[in-house]
Design a protein around this motif. Structure first.
Motif, mmCIF file in Angstrom:
data_model
loop_
_atom_site.group_PDB
_atom_site.id
_atom_site.type_symbol
_atom_site.label_atom_id
_atom_site.label_comp_id
_atom_site.label_asym_id
_atom_site.label_seq_id
_atom_site.Cartn_x
_atom_site.Cartn_y
_atom_site.Cartn_z
ATOM 1 N N PHE C 106 -4.592 -26.000 -0.452
ATOM 2 C CA PHE C 106 -4.370 -26.393 0.948
ATOM 3 C C PHE C 106 -3.157 -27.294 1.073
ATOM 4 O O PHE C 106 -2.434 -27.238 2.062
ATOM 5 C CB PHE C 106 -5.633 -27.027 1.566
ATOM 6 C CG PHE C 106 -6.128 -28.279 0.881
ATOM 7 C CD1 PHE C 106 -5.574 -29.510 1.176
ATOM 8 C CD2 PHE C 106 -7.156 -28.206 -0.043
ATOM 9 C CE1 PHE C 106 -6.041 -30.660 0.560
ATOM 10 C CE2 PHE C 106 -7.631 -29.350 -0.664
ATOM 11 C CZ PHE C 106 -7.075 -30.587 -0.368
ATOM 12 N N THR C 107 -2.894 -28.094 0.025
ATOM 13 C CA THR C 107 -1.702 -28.936 0.039
ATOM 14 C C THR C 107 -0.438 -28.083 -0.046
ATOM 15 O O THR C 107 0.533 -28.291 0.686
ATOM 16 C CB THR C 107 -1.739 -29.933 -1.133
ATOM 17 O OG1 THR C 107 -2.976 -30.627 -1.109
ATOM 18 C CG2 THR C 107 -0.589 -30.903 -1.060
ATOM 19 N N ILE C 108 -0.467 -27.097 -0.944
ATOM 20 C CA ILE C 108 0.691 -26.219 -1.095
ATOM 21 C C ILE C 108 0.919 -25.443 0.203
ATOM 22 O O ILE C 108 2.048 -25.334 0.703
ATOM 23 C CB ILE C 108 0.483 -25.252 -2.279
ATOM 24 C CG1 ILE C 108 0.380 -26.045 -3.582
ATOM 25 C CG2 ILE C 108 1.618 -24.240 -2.353
ATOM 26 C CD1 ILE C 108 0.103 -25.209 -4.809
ATOM 27 N N PHE C 197 -6.378 -17.114 -0.830
ATOM 28 C CA PHE C 197 -6.853 -17.314 0.536
ATOM 29 C C PHE C 197 -6.394 -18.629 1.166
ATOM 30 O O PHE C 197 -5.747 -18.627 2.212
ATOM 31 C CB PHE C 197 -8.379 -17.230 0.569
ATOM 32 C CG PHE C 197 -8.962 -17.758 1.835
ATOM 33 C CD1 PHE C 197 -8.700 -17.135 3.053
ATOM 34 C CD2 PHE C 197 -9.732 -18.915 1.838
ATOM 35 C CE1 PHE C 197 -9.206 -17.639 4.230
ATOM 36 C CE2 PHE C 197 -10.236 -19.423 3.017
ATOM 37 C CZ PHE C 197 -9.985 -18.778 4.217
ATOM 38 N N THR C 198 -6.716 -19.752 0.536
ATOM 39 C CA THR C 198 -6.536 -21.042 1.204
ATOM 40 C C THR C 198 -5.094 -21.282 1.648
ATOM 41 O O THR C 198 -4.838 -21.597 2.816
ATOM 42 C CB THR C 198 -7.002 -22.191 0.297
ATOM 43 O OG1 THR C 198 -8.282 -21.849 -0.228
ATOM 44 C CG2 THR C 198 -7.098 -23.475 1.062
ATOM 45 N N ALA C 199 -4.159 -21.123 0.708
ATOM 46 C CA ALA C 199 -2.762 -21.356 1.076
ATOM 47 C C ALA C 199 -2.312 -20.324 2.107
ATOM 48 O O ALA C 199 -1.580 -20.644 3.051
ATOM 49 C CB ALA C 199 -1.868 -21.304 -0.167
ATOM 50 N N VAL C 203 -0.113 -20.436 5.761
ATOM 51 C CA VAL C 203 1.247 -19.924 5.942
ATOM 52 C C VAL C 203 1.321 -18.575 6.661
ATOM 53 O O VAL C 203 2.400 -18.171 7.071
ATOM 54 C CB VAL C 203 2.013 -19.825 4.596
ATOM 55 C CG1 VAL C 203 2.297 -21.204 4.045
ATOM 56 C CG2 VAL C 203 1.255 -18.975 3.600
ATOM 57 N N THR C 204 0.191 -17.872 6.823
ATOM 58 C CA THR C 204 0.295 -16.577 7.504
ATOM 59 C C THR C 204 0.148 -16.757 9.011
ATOM 60 O O THR C 204 -0.467 -17.705 9.485
ATOM 61 C CB THR C 204 -0.792 -15.586 7.040
ATOM 62 O OG1 THR C 204 -2.064 -16.203 7.202
ATOM 63 C CG2 THR C 204 -0.596 -15.180 5.598
ATOM 64 N N ALA C 205 0.737 -15.820 9.727
ATOM 65 C CA ALA C 205 0.556 -15.759 11.177
ATOM 66 C C ALA C 205 -0.246 -14.488 11.460
ATOM 67 O O ALA C 205 -0.540 -13.719 10.540
ATOM 68 C CB ALA C 205 1.919 -15.702 11.855
ATOM 69 N N GLN C 206 -0.584 -14.243 12.702
ATOM 70 C CA GLN C 206 -1.330 -13.026 13.061
ATOM 71 C C GLN C 206 -0.670 -11.788 12.462
ATOM 72 O O GLN C 206 -1.319 -10.909 11.924
ATOM 73 C CB GLN C 206 -1.414 -12.915 14.584
ATOM 74 C CG GLN C 206 -2.172 -11.699 15.079
ATOM 75 C CD GLN C 206 -3.627 -11.695 14.623
ATOM 76 O OE1 GLN C 206 -4.242 -12.738 14.434
ATOM 77 N NE2 GLN C 206 -4.162 -10.495 14.415
ATOM 78 N N ARG C 207 0.679 -11.770 12.535
ATOM 79 C CA ARG C 207 1.427 -10.587 12.126
ATOM 80 C C ARG C 207 1.435 -10.406 10.597
ATOM 81 O O ARG C 207 1.565 -9.300 10.097
ATOM 82 C CB ARG C 207 2.873 -10.729 12.634
ATOM 83 C CG ARG C 207 3.745 -9.501 12.532
ATOM 84 C CD ARG C 207 5.047 -9.731 13.287
ATOM 85 N NE ARG C 207 5.840 -10.810 12.673
ATOM 86 C CZ ARG C 207 6.587 -10.641 11.577
ATOM 87 N NH1 ARG C 207 6.642 -9.478 10.988
ATOM 88 N NH2 ARG C 207 7.278 -11.640 11.078
#
Lengths: 393, 283, 261
Positions: C106-108, C197-199, C203-207
């Motif tokens: 989560f930090t990364i 998953f966590t990172a 960093v991901t958006a819907q797209r």
């Protein structure tokens, strides 16, 4: 050491070396030094390997023989001094441009290539065309008497076969010099003997200059045209096997090559090139050369090979008396160890070819020992004289 | 010096990656020292307020819970993983060995979400365990297993088990079996021989495994989020809540920095604890 | 005996969720029940038809493909330099790259999210891939490094003595012998990236949403067994891949758990 000092020393060597003989030399080292950190692996090595000869580098592990080989191969760079192959300075030429053939201790066959690909590797690197390459690979494999295995992988071959492949791979490129790094150490005894004969034959047949690293004195004596004996980073003596065995230059060479008894004796008199020493009740004539600093009456160490000692027969002069302490049965001969505290701090080794030696001289028997022949050599006594042990390589 | 062909080409891309990673971490550190501007993604000036806020009981509690869960998970994983690692290394049959390896290692490659979902199906109120117990008539209404520390730790042990097995097995595999035989030849029973020889020699693996289990547990998010369901909270959940739900990036960053400091503190503590033991190690 | 039973029980614990989720996936009803009253394949169809899962899978493959390939190139080159060369900051770069193993994801994720915003990157694939490269690099590095260590350097010396230049030694001897380590490292990286998953959540958006993120969002919203069906497919795919990897590459060797000879 500064490079300037090294240079000056290098010049000194160049002067003392017969430059006219250099066209005869295939590989030459001039004042070559190599250090690893604080450890000096090779000190001021100067040696010349003649064209077509098989030169052994012999010495215990850590003596610098492998370092010397790696310097010639270009796997290591010399700190100072010069290395020449065929009269050309190669210090700054990388391995792959040196035109050498090397056979490694574990053979280093490429596990991901077939036998034919292994042998043909050097030719591919030289851009040899396919038909020619195929022919030369077949020739090389025929030379080492190994055919019909071209498509196999190295791990499918026996140790002896792998060695043949390694030899073929090194020879197929017609190298200027063949380097062998303890090539027989992985083979069992019987195979070793037959491979030694074969390699020697092939080497003579092709006339390829060969440098051969070994710690096995028997191997060096039987295979070499000349031997360089090394110890603690220095070349102690270079000579034919016979010279090394009979006229060792120093105590180390005398005791490393062949078995030897080190006996306490005294310098009696000198006469021209010869000296007489007293051993027990006998007087023995030796070369004066290693004794230049010794004066009559001083202690010396007499180096006597086991075959130069025997149990005195009736009427023969007895040098020393002793007690039989142990037998080692060797099949074709018997090694008898004799306690003779008067001349030898450890036990005197006597080699007998008599089949009944063990019963004739049982343990505890008093025996008289005499020195035969003129092969004994005397060296200055070591400061802390404990009397050496008979050493075997 | 030996020639080093292609040195620059070989090192530059890795150096670039390291730089990118450092930059990301530096950004987190930088944000942790900024003031939060509510309702905006921009941040204010430098301040230490975020860190003083961490001392509030609400957050301190989450920190303590997190460390406790990590510790519990690492300890349980060690106990559960050791026999599996031992069996893996000492299994004679190749097929059994391969089976143990694949079964033990598969969860590692399943991903947190699939694993967590599977545990919900196992532990849920109308999940597997409750259904079985109800059918057997052992209980008359479902047990509340979900949303408890027990459930979270169970699922987390499942997550850290594979890596612990791998690290222990690597350590065990490098212990010469002759040591244990020597101990037995000297009169130690199999259990004594194991306790006095193999166990101490595997200490480096134990330390490495515990450290990794601790770090992974600390990093876990989906498991405490879905199985803890708000009842069991870890730092990761708080960071997510603050960062992606409230857009309070500065506070999320300060939580991350504090969490990171805590991780490294625990890891170096473990390393210090391991030092006197390491001389027994096989290397 | 006790030991064998304990090991079997633990292995049972390891596969219990997989077994249970398989049972759940074939349950015809939308609400969990054990054992299922009626059996059905319909949740598999539902899962395969769900748009977010489909795009998540495609996105995940894109990200995993790029991230593991980049990590393979970068990691192989660096492992080589690490093993053979001396250069400034050698240990520092190594330590930084390996530290992503212990820094919480989560930090990364948070770091890359803020960094991308600060330098004005849109939340596209680039930032997801960059983040994943950093996450999987230690695994590639380790896998290749171990293979390099096990490589007999005399083979390279032999090639050089036979006239191969450094580049050709690399191409004809070093790299071919490293292939198992490279394939193992790449596979490991691709699987880990696809599952991360966590990172990714940060960093991901819907797209650019990857499959684990899509699944997480689904689990939060719905409770029907289509997620169980997807999990079963996931587990099967992973187990198959691992069995194959074990048969061809020797997972034991890749993971360094083989006893020494």
């Amino acid at each position: 050491m500064s490079s300037l000092a090294a240079e000056r020393r290098l010049e000194g060597h160049a002067e003392t070396l017969p430059t006219s003989g250099s066209d005869d030399a295939s590989v030459r080292l001039l004042g070559t030094c190599k250090r690893f950190g604080a450890v000096t692996a090779l000190e001021d090595a100067t040696i010349s390997v003649r064209r077509g000869e098989l030169m052994s580098l012999l010495g215990p592990s850590g003596c610098g023989k492998t370092t010397l080989l790696n310097l010639v191969a270009g796997f290591l760079a010399a700190d100072s001094g010069q290395i020449e192959i065929d009269g050309e300075r190669v210090n700054d030429i990388p391995t792959y441009k040196r035109e050498i053939g090397m056979m490694f201790q574990n053979y280093a066959l490429f596990p991901h290539m077939s036998i034919a690909e292994n042998v043909g590797y050097g030719l591919r690197m030289r851009g040899i065309a396919k038909p020619d390459l195929k022919r030369r690979v077949a020739e090389a494999l025929a030379l080492v008497r190994l055919t019909g295995v071209e498509d196999r992988r190295p791990h499918q071959l026996s140790g002896g076969q792998q060695q043949r492949v390694a030899l073929a791979r090194a020879l197929v490129i017609s190298p200027r010099v063949l380097l062998l790094d303890e090539p027989f150490s992985a083979l069992d005894r019987n195979l070793r003997a037959s491979m030694q004969i074969e390699i020697k034959e092939i080497q003579r047949q092709l006339g390829v200059t060969t440098i051969f690293v070994t710690h096995d004195q028997g191997e060096a004596l039987s295979l070499s045209d000349r031997i360089a004996v090394m110890f603690e980073g220095r070349i102690r003596q270079v000579g034919t096997p016979d010279e090394i065995y009979r006229r060792p230059a120093d105590r180390f060479v005398a005791s490393f090559v062949g078995d030897v008894n080190v006996l306490r004796a005294r310098l009696d008199s000198v006469d021209g090139g010869l000296a007489a020493v007293t051993l027990g009740r006998a007087r023995i004539s030796v070369s004066r050369e290693p004794l230049t600093r010794v004066r009559p009456g001083d202690r010396v160490d007499l180096f006597v090979r086991p075959e130069q000692v025997r149990f005195a027969q009736a009427g023969e002069p007895i040098a020393v008396e002793g007690t039989v302490a142990a037998h080692i049965y060797q099949g074709d001969h018997v090694n008898l160890y004799v306690d003779a505290p008067e001349v030898c701090a450890s036990r005197l080794l006597v080699r007998s070819l008599e089949p009944d030696a063990i019963t004739r001289w049982p343990i505890g028997a008093r025996v008289g020992v005499s020195i035969v022949g003129t092969g004994a050599i005397a060296f200055e006594a070591e400061p802390d004289q404990r009397g050496g042990e008979p050493r075997s390589g | 010096m030996k020639p080093q062909p292609f040195l620059r080409i070989f090192v530059s891309p890795a150096a670039l990656c390291a730089l990118g990673f450092l930059a990301a971490m530096a950004t987190v550190l930088q944000y942790s020292l900024r003031a939060y501007v509510p309702g905006s993604l921009d941040v204010g000036g430098f301040t230490l307020d975020n860190f003083t806020a961490l001392l509030r009981p609400l957050y301190a509690r989450v920190f303590l819970d997190t460390v406790w869960i990590c510790f519990l998970t690492a300890a349980c994983t060690l106990i559960v993983a050791y026999p599996v690692a031992y069996a893996l290394v000492h299994a004679q049959n190749r097929l059994i060995k391969a089976a143990i390896l694949v079964i033990a290692v598969t969860p590692l490659f399943l991903g947190e979400v699939v694993r967590t979902y599977s545990w919900i199906v196992v532990l849920g109120n109308n999940g597997f365990i409750n259904s079985v117990l109800l059918k057997l008539g052992l209980i008359d209404r479902p047990l509340q297993i979900m949303f408890t520390t027990f459930a979270v730790v169970t699922a987390l042990v499942h997550v850290t088990l594979p890596v612990m097995v791998i690290m222990l097995a690597a350590a065990l595999a490098h212990i010469d079996p002759a040591y244990e035989r020597a101990a037995q030849s000297l009169g130690a029973g199999p259990i004594r021989a194991f306790l006095s020889v193999t166990l101490p020699l595997s200490t480096p693996g134990i330390i490495a495994g515990v450290a990794t289990a601790f770090a992974w547990t600390f990093s876990a998010f989906a498991t405490p989020q879905l199985i803890g369901g708000g009842q069991v909270n870890m730092i990761s959940n708080l960071v997510y809540q603050l960062g992606l739900a409230s857009f309070n990036f500065p506070f999320a960053a300060s939580l991350s920095v504090a969490g990171l400091a805590l991780t490294f503190a625990v890891l170096s503590l473990l390393r210090v604890a391991a030092r006197p033991l390491e001389r027994f190690g096989p290397h | 005996m006790v030991g064998t039973l304990a090991v079997l029980a633990i292995l049972g614990f390891v596969i219990l969720p997989a077994v249970v989720v398989t049972l759940a996936a074939f349950n015809d009803k939308a609400i969990l029940a054990f054992p299922p009253e009626t059996w059905s394949w319909r949740w598999f169809a539902t899962a395969l038809a769900y748009d977010d899962f489909r795009s998540g899978c495609v996105n995940g493959l894109i990200v995993a493909g790029w991230a593991s390939s980049i990590a393979l190139l970068v990691g192989t080159a660096f492992a080589f330099a690490l093993d053979r060369y001396a250069f400034p900051l050698k240990r520092t770069i190594e330590a930084v790259l390996l530290s992503s193993l212990v820094v919480p994801h989560f930090t990364i994720g948070l770091g890359f999210l803020i960094l991308a915003a600060q330098i004005g990157w849109a939340r596209g694939f680039a930032v997801v891939v960059a983040c994943h490269v950093v996450l999987v690099l230690p695994f590639v590095l380790r896998s290749v490094y171990v293979s390099l260590r096990n490589l007999d350097q005399r083979l390279e010396l032999a090639a050089a003595s036979l006239g191969a230049s450094p580049a050709r030694v690399l191409g004809t001897v070093t790299l071919p012998l490293l292939v198992p380590g490279l394939v193992g490292g790449w596979l490991l990286a691709a699987i880990l990236s696809f599952n991360e998953f966590t990172a990714s959540l940060f960093v991901t958006a819907q797209r650019t949403q990857t499959l684990p993120v899509a699944m997480y969002n689904y689990v939060r919203e719905y409770a029907d067994p289509s997620m169980a069906a997807l999990s079963v497919m996931y587990i099967l795919a992973t187990a198959t891949l691992l069995t194959v990897a074990n048969a061809y590459l020797g997972l034991g060797k890749v993971l360094n758990v083989e006893p020494r000879r």
